[in-house]
Design a protein around this motif. Structure first.
Motif, mmCIF file in Angstrom:
data_model
loop_
_atom_site.group_PDB
_atom_site.id
_atom_site.type_symbol
_atom_site.label_atom_id
_atom_site.label_comp_id
_atom_site.label_asym_id
_atom_site.label_seq_id
_atom_site.Cartn_x
_atom_site.Cartn_y
_atom_site.Cartn_z
ATOM 1 N N ALA A 175 0.877 -1.174 0.000
ATOM 2 C CA ALA A 175 0.000 0.000 0.000
ATOM 3 C C ALA A 175 0.910 1.218 0.000
ATOM 4 O O ALA A 175 1.762 1.361 0.887
ATOM 5 N N CYS A 176 0.742 2.088 -1.017
ATOM 6 C CA CYS A 176 1.692 3.182 -1.201
ATOM 7 C C CYS A 176 1.004 4.520 -1.428
ATOM 8 O O CYS A 176 -0.068 4.587 -2.026
ATOM 9 N N VAL A 177 1.670 5.578 -0.968
ATOM 10 C CA VAL A 177 1.277 6.950 -1.252
ATOM 11 C C VAL A 177 2.298 7.504 -2.235
ATOM 12 O O VAL A 177 3.511 7.427 -2.005
ATOM 13 N N ASN A 178 1.804 8.044 -3.341
ATOM 14 C CA ASN A 178 2.658 8.631 -4.370
ATOM 15 C C ASN A 178 2.980 10.062 -3.953
ATOM 16 O O ASN A 178 2.361 11.016 -4.403
ATOM 17 N N ASP A 179 3.961 10.192 -3.067
ATOM 18 C CA ASP A 179 4.308 11.511 -2.547
ATOM 19 C C ASP A 179 5.665 11.961 -3.082
ATOM 20 O O ASP A 179 6.275 11.270 -3.898
ATOM 21 N N ALA A 180 6.130 13.100 -2.636
ATOM 22 C CA ALA A 180 7.390 13.663 -3.130
ATOM 23 C C ALA A 180 8.547 12.714 -2.857
ATOM 24 O O ALA A 180 8.616 12.086 -1.802
ATOM 25 N N GLY A 181 9.440 12.601 -3.828
ATOM 26 C CA GLY A 181 10.583 11.700 -3.665
ATOM 27 C C GLY A 181 10.154 10.257 -3.806
ATOM 28 O O GLY A 181 9.237 9.936 -4.563
ATOM 29 N N ALA A 182 10.814 9.388 -3.061
ATOM 30 C CA ALA A 182 10.449 7.972 -3.079
ATOM 31 C C ALA A 182 9.066 7.805 -2.451
ATOM 32 O O ALA A 182 8.749 8.440 -1.441
ATOM 33 N N ASP A 183 8.225 6.979 -3.055
ATOM 34 C CA ASP A 183 6.879 6.770 -2.524
ATOM 35 C C ASP A 183 6.942 6.143 -1.136
ATOM 36 O O ASP A 183 7.844 5.365 -0.825
ATOM 37 N N SER A 184 5.973 6.494 -0.293
ATOM 38 C CA SER A 184 5.869 5.932 1.046
ATOM 39 C C SER A 184 5.011 4.681 0.973
ATOM 40 O O SER A 184 3.848 4.755 0.575
ATOM 41 N N CYS A 185 5.585 3.535 1.326
ATOM 42 C CA CYS A 185 4.876 2.257 1.205
ATOM 43 C C CYS A 185 4.987 1.453 2.484
ATOM 44 O O CYS A 185 5.920 1.608 3.266
ATOM 45 N N THR A 186 4.033 0.578 2.665
ATOM 46 C CA THR A 186 4.095 -0.449 3.692
ATOM 47 C C THR A 186 3.680 -1.750 3.036
ATOM 48 O O THR A 186 3.024 -1.742 1.990
ATOM 49 N N ARG A 187 4.047 -2.866 3.622
ATOM 50 C CA ARG A 187 3.740 -4.148 3.005
ATOM 51 C C ARG A 187 3.105 -5.111 4.004
ATOM 52 O O ARG A 187 3.294 -4.980 5.213
ATOM 53 N N SER A 188 2.379 -6.055 3.449
ATOM 54 C CA SER A 188 1.771 -7.094 4.286
ATOM 55 C C SER A 188 2.836 -8.123 4.654
ATOM 56 O O SER A 188 3.948 -8.118 4.117
ATOM 57 N N SER A 189 2.479 -9.007 5.526
ATOM 58 C CA SER A 189 3.358 -10.137 5.806
ATOM 59 C C SER A 189 3.398 -11.042 4.571
ATOM 60 O O SER A 189 2.558 -10.942 3.679
ATOM 61 N N PHE A 190 4.373 -11.931 4.528
ATOM 62 C CA PHE A 190 4.527 -12.862 3.406
ATOM 63 C C PHE A 190 3.398 -13.888 3.446
ATOM 64 O O PHE A 190 3.113 -14.466 4.487
ATOM 65 N N ILE A 191 2.765 -14.098 2.298
ATOM 66 C CA ILE A 191 1.700 -15.089 2.179
ATOM 67 C C ILE A 191 2.228 -16.251 1.345
ATOM 68 O O ILE A 191 2.573 -16.074 0.165
ATOM 69 N N ASP A 192 2.318 -17.432 1.934
ATOM 70 C CA ASP A 192 2.788 -18.626 1.229
ATOM 71 C C ASP A 192 1.755 -19.148 0.254
ATOM 72 O O ASP A 192 0.563 -19.143 0.551
ATOM 73 N N ASN A 193 2.222 -19.635 -0.895
ATOM 74 C CA ASN A 193 1.353 -20.286 -1.866
ATOM 75 C C ASN A 193 1.151 -21.738 -1.448
ATOM 76 O O ASN A 193 2.101 -22.529 -1.485
ATOM 77 N N PRO A 194 -0.051 -22.147 -1.086
ATOM 78 C CA PRO A 194 -0.291 -23.528 -0.655
ATOM 79 C C PRO A 194 -0.217 -24.530 -1.802
ATOM 80 O O PRO A 194 -0.195 -25.740 -1.560
ATOM 81 N N LYS A 195 -0.165 -24.059 -3.047
ATOM 82 C CA LYS A 195 -0.131 -24.945 -4.221
ATOM 83 C C LYS A 195 1.295 -25.342 -4.605
ATOM 84 O O LYS A 195 1.490 -26.087 -5.549
ATOM 85 N N VAL A 196 2.305 -24.799 -3.903
ATOM 86 C CA VAL A 196 3.703 -25.066 -4.231
ATOM 87 C C VAL A 196 4.421 -25.557 -2.985
ATOM 88 O O VAL A 196 4.273 -24.984 -1.905
ATOM 89 N N ASP A 197 5.202 -26.602 -3.141
ATOM 90 C CA ASP A 197 5.990 -27.130 -2.017
ATOM 91 C C ASP A 197 7.279 -26.371 -1.846
ATOM 92 O O ASP A 197 7.875 -25.883 -2.716
#
Length: 142
Positions: free
Chosen positions: A120-142
């Motif tokens: 989730a990001c805000v397109n603000d001055a300079g580098a965008d301000s972002c935060t991220r969710s935790s890692f979600i594992d794909n249950p279809k891949v070992d």
């Protein structure tokens, strides 16, 4: 021609039996997550397969009245690209207290998807301000 006749006969049989099958609008998603920070909230839902994300739906909310656009995106991690590949940014440029939805998107990978993070990001001055969710594992891949 014989196959077409059998399908027509089967369809008439179902109609005559009074059985009604209704498909619901929208997909039942197998996974979802959200991420937010000051100014933006993003949620996403999708269905997994080994090499793709299907039925991807985003909701991108602008939660601040600062005049900055906001966006969401995913970083998809695969066995061959463990650092991840960013998906297309999904913008909300509508302003204060609005939401924009994106539906039925798809992401194809060339090899097995191990997981993802939502940004989730805000397109603000300079580098965008972002935060991220935790890692979600794909249950279809070992």
């Amino acid at each position: 021609m014989m196959i077409k006749r059998r399908l027509t006969t089967a369809a008439l049989g179902v109609a005559a039996s009074g059985v009604l099958i209704v498909a619901t609008a929208g997909a039942a998603h197998a996974a979802g997550t959200s991420a937010s920070r000051t100014g933006v909230s993003v949620s996403a839902y999708w269905d997994w397969s080994a090499n793709s994300l299907t039925n991807v739906d985003y909701t991108v909310r602008d939660t601040d009245c600062d005049g900055n656009d906001v966006y969401g995106r995913m970083r998809v991690y695969t066995k061959l690209v463990p650092d991840g590949t960013d998906t297309t940014k999904r913008y909300n440029s509508s302003g204060c207290d609005t939401k924009v939805t994106y539906s039925d998107l798809k992401f194809e990978a060339t090899n097995h998807i191990t997981g993802l993070r939502l940004y989730a990001c805000v397109n603000d001055a300079g580098a965008d301000s972002c935060t991220r969710s935790s890692f979600i594992d794909n249950p279809k891949v070992d």
